[in-house]
Write an enzyme that holds these catalytic residues in place. Sequence first.
Site, PDB file in Angstrom:
ATOM      1  N   ASP A 152       0.826  -1.211   0.000  1.00 15.63           N
ATOM      2  CA  ASP A 152       0.000   0.000   0.000  1.00 15.63           C
ATOM      3  C   ASP A 152       0.861   1.263   0.000  1.00 15.63           C
ATOM      4  O   ASP A 152       2.080   1.195   0.158  1.00 15.63           O
ATOM      5  CB  ASP A 152      -0.976   0.008   1.196  1.00 15.63           C
ATOM      6  CG  ASP A 152      -0.312  -0.410   2.504  1.00 15.63           C
ATOM      7  OD1 ASP A 152       0.930  -0.314   2.602  1.00 15.63           O
ATOM      8  OD2 ASP A 152      -1.031  -0.819   3.419  1.00 15.63           O
TER       9      ASP A 152
ATOM     10  N   ASN B 219      -7.517  -2.655  14.368  1.00 14.75           N
ATOM     11  CA  ASN B 219      -8.907  -2.920  13.982  1.00 14.75           C
ATOM     12  C   ASN B 219      -9.023  -4.129  13.049  1.00 14.75           C
ATOM     13  O   ASN B 219     -10.069  -4.373  12.466  1.00 14.75           O
ATOM     14  CB  ASN B 219      -9.528  -1.688  13.307  1.00 14.75           C
ATOM     15  CG  ASN B 219      -8.816  -1.299  12.019  1.00 14.75           C
ATOM     16  OD1 ASN B 219      -7.867  -1.962  11.592  1.00 14.75           O
ATOM     17  ND2 ASN B 219      -9.279  -0.233  11.391  1.00 14.75           N
TER      18      ASN B 219
ATOM     19  N   GLU C  64      -9.702  -1.749   5.270  1.00 14.86           N
ATOM     20  CA  GLU C  64     -10.299  -1.399   6.557  1.00 14.86           C
ATOM     21  C   GLU C  64     -11.608  -2.165   6.775  1.00 14.86           C
ATOM     22  O   GLU C  64     -12.223  -2.639   5.804  1.00 14.86           O
ATOM     23  CB  GLU C  64     -10.590   0.108   6.589  1.00 14.86           C
ATOM     24  CG  GLU C  64      -9.368   1.003   6.424  1.00 14.86           C
ATOM     25  CD  GLU C  64      -8.496   1.081   7.683  1.00 14.86           C
ATOM     26  OE1 GLU C  64      -8.513   0.133   8.503  1.00 14.86           O
ATOM     27  OE2 GLU C  64      -7.776   2.079   7.835  1.00 14.86           O
TER      28      GLU C  64
ATOM     29  N   HIS D  47      -7.298  -4.647  10.233  1.00 16.64           N
ATOM     30  CA  HIS D  47      -7.060  -4.426   8.806  1.00 16.64           C
ATOM     31  C   HIS D  47      -5.793  -5.143   8.346  1.00 16.64           C
ATOM     32  O   HIS D  47      -4.886  -5.412   9.133  1.00 16.64           O
ATOM     33  CB  HIS D  47      -7.059  -2.936   8.439  1.00 16.64           C
ATOM     34  CG  HIS D  47      -5.848  -2.161   8.860  1.00 16.64           C
ATOM     35  ND1 HIS D  47      -5.858  -0.795   8.981  1.00 16.64           N
ATOM     36  CD2 HIS D  47      -4.588  -2.532   9.177  1.00 16.64           C
ATOM     37  CE1 HIS D  47      -4.661  -0.379   9.348  1.00 16.64           C
ATOM     38  NE2 HIS D  47      -3.874  -1.415   9.471  1.00 16.64           N
TER      39      HIS D  47
HETATM   40  P1  PGA Z   1       2.148  -1.513  12.633  1.00 23.47           P
HETATM   41  O1  PGA Z   1       0.939  -1.447  11.626  1.00 23.47           O
HETATM   42  O2  PGA Z   1       3.067  -2.575  12.111  1.00 23.47           O
HETATM   43  O3  PGA Z   1       2.771  -0.154  12.567  1.00 23.47           O
HETATM   44  O4  PGA Z   1       1.576  -1.859  13.964  1.00 23.47           O
HETATM   45  C1  PGA Z   1       0.366  -2.633  11.191  1.00 23.47           C
HETATM   46  C2  PGA Z   1      -0.802  -2.295  10.305  1.00 23.47           C
HETATM   47  O5  PGA Z   1      -1.452  -1.269  10.535  1.00 23.47           O
HETATM   48  O6  PGA Z   1      -1.100  -3.097   9.417  1.00 23.47           O
END
Ligand code: PGA
Length: 243
Positions: free
Chosen positions: A67, A136, A143, A138
Site C-alpha cells: 500500500d 482494527n 479497513e 485491517h
Molecule cells: P504496525 O501497523 O506494524 O505499525 O503496527 C500494522 C498495520 O497497521 O497493518
Amino acid sequence: MRIEIVKDYEAMSKRAAYIIASQIVIKPDCVLGLPTGSTPMGVYGELVKMYQEGIISFSQVTAINLDEYYGLDKDNEQSYNFFMREHLFKHVDIKEENIHVPDGKAVDVEAECRRYDNIIKKVGGIDLQLLGIGVNGHIGFNEPGEYFEPLTHLVELAEETIKANSRFFPSIEDVPTRAISIGIKGILGAKKILLMANGEKKAEAIYQMIKGKVTPQLPASVLQLHPDVIVLIDERAAALLRE
Ligand code: PGA
C-alpha cells in the site's frame, strides 16, 4: 493457519527473516509482497544483515508493496516508498525495475489501481506475502467495512488507523486520510502468507482473526480461507488465545 508463538519482537523478527530468506533461497527470483509499519522494521533489519553476510541476495527478487498513502510523493519521508527504501531496498542488491509501490501522486487513481493489479499478474503472482495487522484487524489498508474489496483500490482510512499512524507524523492533522491498497483478492492470491503481530494492543485483533467468524468487519479473518498461512506472533499478541 499455522500459529507460531515466540517470546518477543526480536524473536518474531528473526524467525520471519528466516522464513523469507528460505523463500529467497528456494526461489531466487521470487515475488515478495511487503508491508510497512513498526511490525516489519525488525525483519527488514535482519534481512539486511543476512544480505551483508552473503546468505541471501535480492538480485532476482521482485518486491510488490502492499500500500501507499494517497497524496504523498515517493520522496516524502512519510511515504511508504521512502520507508521501504530506508529500511530495506537501499541496503540490498534489489534492482530498481523490480521494486513496485503504488504511486501516491497518481492523478488517475483508477488507472493506477489497474496498473498495479496488472503488475502483480505480469510477475506471476506473489510467492510470499508478508503482513502486519491493524488494531482494527485491517490487512494492508483494507479497513473494516460491509464487504471485501477484491482489487487494488483507494481507501478512506479508518479513524483508528489515522490515530495509530499519527505516531509517525508531527500531528494527527498531517496523517493522510486516504491510501491506495492491494485488495483482498490480491492478498489471497499469494501462494504463501506470513502475518506477524507483536504487543498486547494487537491481541484482540489476533484473537478475532483466528477464533472469530470470517467477516469484512475484521478483514484479517478472511485469511482463514487461505490454505497456507503462518501467523507469527509474540506472547503478548497471543495473550487472548490462551484463555
Ligand atoms: P504496525 O501497523 O506494524 O505499525 O503496527 C500494522 C498495520 O497497521 O497493518
